[in-house]
Design an enzyme around this catalytic site. Structure first.
Site, PDB file in Angstrom:
ATOM      1  N   HIS A 260       0.715  -1.298  -0.136  1.00 53.04           N
ATOM      2  CA  HIS A 260       0.056  -0.096  -0.194  1.00 53.04           C
ATOM      3  C   HIS A 260       0.896   1.148  -0.212  1.00 53.04           C
ATOM      4  CE1 HIS A 260      -2.948   2.537   2.448  1.00 53.04           C
ATOM      5  NE2 HIS A 260      -2.914   2.804   1.272  1.00 53.04           N
TER       6      HIS A 260
ATOM      7  N   MET B 183       1.736   4.689   0.297  1.00 53.74           N
ATOM      8  CA  MET B 183       1.206   6.108   0.415  1.00 53.74           C
ATOM      9  C   MET B 183       2.430   7.038   0.143  1.00 53.74           C
ATOM     10  SD  MET B 183      -0.930   4.828   4.011  1.00 53.74           S
ATOM     11  CE  MET B 183       0.178   3.382   4.254  1.00 53.74           C
TER      12      MET B 183
HETATM   13  O1  LIG Z   1      -2.580   2.125   5.816  1.00 54.13           O
HETATM   14  C1  LIG Z   1      -2.784   2.182   6.983  1.00 54.13           C
HETATM   15  C2  LIG Z   1      -2.961   3.265   7.636  1.00 54.13           C
HETATM   16  O2  LIG Z   1      -2.365   4.499   6.977  1.00 54.13           O
HETATM   17  C3  LIG Z   1      -3.451   0.769   7.493  1.00 54.13           C
HETATM   18  O3  LIG Z   1      -2.762  -0.215   6.819  1.00 54.13           O
HETATM   19  C4  LIG Z   1      -2.996   0.664   8.829  1.00 54.13           C
HETATM   20  O4  LIG Z   1      -1.856   0.111   9.176  1.00 54.13           O
HETATM   21  C5  LIG Z   1      -4.067  -0.566   9.406  1.00 54.13           C
HETATM   22  O5  LIG Z   1      -3.833  -0.626  10.825  1.00 54.13           O
HETATM   23  P1  LIG Z   1      -5.260  -0.860  12.054  1.00 54.13           P
HETATM   24  O6  LIG Z   1      -5.782   0.420  11.702  1.00 54.13           O
HETATM   25  O7  LIG Z   1      -5.708  -2.048  11.339  1.00 54.13           O
HETATM   26  O8  LIG Z   1      -4.520  -0.939  13.446  1.00 54.13           O
HETATM   27 FE   LIG Z   2      -2.740   0.262   4.564  1.00 51.49          FE
END
Ligand SMILES: O=C(CO)[C@@H](O)[C@H](O)COP(=O)(O)O
Ligand SMILES: [Fe+2]
Length: 256
Positions: free
Chosen positions: A81, A83
């Protein structure tokens, strides 16, 4: 006429909440011992989101602890993912690192059009369609993610594209503002999931942020089939039990 193929339920723990001091072992245990399907790997660059995680070298390191999936979207898929402000820039590095699914943010792709191409670097200009094609040309599946602030309608022309190589393999609807693990689930995002599911019964739809035993039912009811869970899995005494519980809910609502 055969019934439409219902997307497979997939549990993808986010390693953002793993113990980074023993990341390789955490990754292999999560797949092999605790029974997760994918690993969700959050890449943050400190520009697109106000936090920094790690880049392709760490993905290379953990790839050596987790066998590559034997089939598309199979067990051990690295669901990265991104970002990051310049999603096109990292495609080659992530391919080389062993990423299977490269999921970029729509908001970054449209804004990076203006980023230009500094001398001596790869061309960073892109659009969602071009980027999806570029990811496919690099033998990875392509995902497109939406922040909570972005309306779901931006997806229609991308998903309706007749050119197969320019269509995403997965849509990710964020259920928190990206940047940090352990945030509160935003149920306000679920109508987006439902809207995509109603139009695309067989598409993989991932939800990410605040998912766990208390919130997965709502996400599954809305039509999500790929569930990311970070703190709920890695913060648990028994991650395997949490993963089994999440899967049970997902399988129970499959196709709903
Ligand atoms: O992309 C993201 C946050 O930006 C997520 O992937 C979080 O890392 C998920 O973590 P939880 O909310 O499940 O603790
Ligand atoms: Fe994520």
């Amino acid at each position: 006429m055969s019934a439409p193929q219902i997307p497979t339920p997939i549990i993808a723990p986010s390693i953002l909440s793993a113990d980074f001091a023993r990341l390789g072992a955490e990754c292999s245990e999560t797949i092999e011992r605790h029974g997760a399907d994918w690993l969700h790997i959050d890449i943050m660059d400190g520009h697109f989101v106000p936090n920094i995680t790690f880049g392709a070298p760490v993905v290379t390191a953990i790839r050596s602890h987790v066998e590559r999936p034997s089939n598309k979207k199979g067990r051990g898929t690295f669901d990265c993912h991104l970002m990051v402000a310049e999603p096109k820039r990292w495609v080659k590095d992530f391919q080389a690192a062993g990423c299977d699914l490269y999921c970029f943010h729509y908001e970054a792709a449209i804004n990076s059009t203006a980023a230009g191409s500094p001398a001596g670097t790869t061309d960073r200009r892109t659009s969602p369609r071009e980027l999806i094609r570029f990811i496919h040309e690099h033998s990875m599946q392509a995902g497109i993610a939406l922040k909570p602030e972005t309306p779901v309608d931006v997806l229609w022309e991308i998903l309706e594209n007749e050119v197969e190589e320019e269509r995403p393999d997965m849509v990710l609807i964020m259920t928190v503002n990206p940047g940090f693990g352990g945030q509160t689930f935003m149920a306000s995002e679920l109508p987006k999931v439902r809207a995509v599911r109603d139009r695309y019964p067989t598409l993989d739809i991932e939800v990410d942020g605040g998912l766990g035993p208390k919130t997965i039912g709502q996400a599954a009811d809305a039509g999500a089939n790929v569930i990311v869970a970070g703190s709920a899995v890695f913060g648990a005494q028994d991650p395997g039990e949490v993963i089994r519980g999440l899967r049970e809910v997902l399988v129970g609502r499959k196709g709903g």
